[in-house]
Design a protein around this motif. Structure first.
Motif, short mmCIF file in Angstrom:
data_model
loop_
_atom_site.label_atom_id
_atom_site.label_comp_id
_atom_site.label_asym_id
_atom_site.label_seq_id
_atom_site.Cartn_x
_atom_site.Cartn_y
_atom_site.Cartn_z
N LEU A 189 -18.51 30.79 94.33
CA LEU A 189 -17.37 29.88 94.47
C LEU A 189 -17.00 29.58 95.92
N PRO A 190 -17.03 30.56 96.85
CA PRO A 190 -16.77 30.21 98.24
C PRO A 190 -17.77 29.20 98.80
N VAL A 191 -19.02 29.28 98.34
CA VAL A 191 -20.03 28.32 98.78
C VAL A 191 -19.69 26.92 98.29
N PHE A 192 -19.31 26.83 96.99
CA PHE A 192 -18.90 25.54 96.44
C PHE A 192 -17.63 25.04 97.13
N GLY A 193 -16.74 25.98 97.43
CA GLY A 193 -15.50 25.61 98.12
C GLY A 193 -15.77 25.05 99.50
N PHE A 194 -16.72 25.65 100.21
CA PHE A 194 -17.07 25.13 101.54
C PHE A 194 -17.67 23.74 101.43
#
Length: 214
Positions: A189-194
């Motif tokens: 999710l942090p990757v998608f958020g970035f």
């Protein structure tokens, strides 16, 4: 969950920053997430959830008449549930976020109804001004703040309690494969958020860098 009253008051104060007190950014997920995590002894989970919500919904900002989903409540509920029932569990924290999202959208509808009620206070103030009752200006402001605080704190307490029971019960019945998926989502999710951050800022022009289409 013995601190429901305290957390409800803190949540209402944080939410008031969105529209009531000039926006000091204490309502943003990157602040309220670690705050509740620190209080509950797991600041890492609070920071991680706050970071995910901040990036995924970075464009959800109240501007003008726009009323976005309440990110403060989304973050606060998920961190409080995760740290209260399954502290240190990454998969439980992501599942808490999944449960908190619909509750945050539910509160958005409650907030809209509350704003409609505030228009009645505004009309009451206007009628008073026509009659020379200038004192209604300050009374109208205080009434608006009072009803906002009561509405928000009650919603925090209600959703924190009922949602917490639902979250705890549902998590105990999750199949192993679903739990593994939530465990992976903790990192994905942090990757998608970035990626969401890059997408939302793609139209920003950086000085001295000329784009090919310019």
């Amino acid at each position: 969950m013995e601190h429901i009253v305290l957390f409800s008051i803190i949540g209402a104060i944080l939410s008031a920053d969105i529209t009531m007190f000039g926006q000091f950014m204490i309502s943003r997920p990157i602040f309220c997430g670690p705050l509740f995590g620190y209080i509950l002894g797991d600041i890492h989970t609070g920071l991680w959830i706050g970071m995910i919500v901040e990036m995924m919904w970075i464009n959800a900002i109240p501007m003008g008449v726009s009323v976005p989903v309440d990110l403060t409540m989304m973050t606060s509920l998920s961190v409080i549930w995760a740290c209260s029932f399954f502290q240190g569990s990454q998969e439980a924290a992501i599942f808490a976020l999944a449960i908190a999202i619909p509750f945050a959208y539910l509160y958005k509808e409650v907030d809209l109804a509350g704003r409609l009620f505030n228009t009645k206070i505004m009309h009451w103030v206007e009628r008073g001004l026509e009659k020379g009752y200038e004192g209604r200006i300050s009374k109208g402001i205080y009434l608006g703040l009072f009803f906002f605080f009561i509405r928000t704190s009650l919603m925090y307490g209600l959703l924190m309690f009922l949602g917490g029971l639902l979250y705890k019960e549902m998590y105990s019945y999750l199949p192993g494969q679903v739990i593994i998926a939530f465990k992976k989502a903790w990192y994905y999710l942090p990757v998608f958020g970035f990626g969401a951050v890059l997408y939302n800022f793609k139209s920003i022009k950086i000085p001295f860098i000329k784009r090919q289409n310019d």
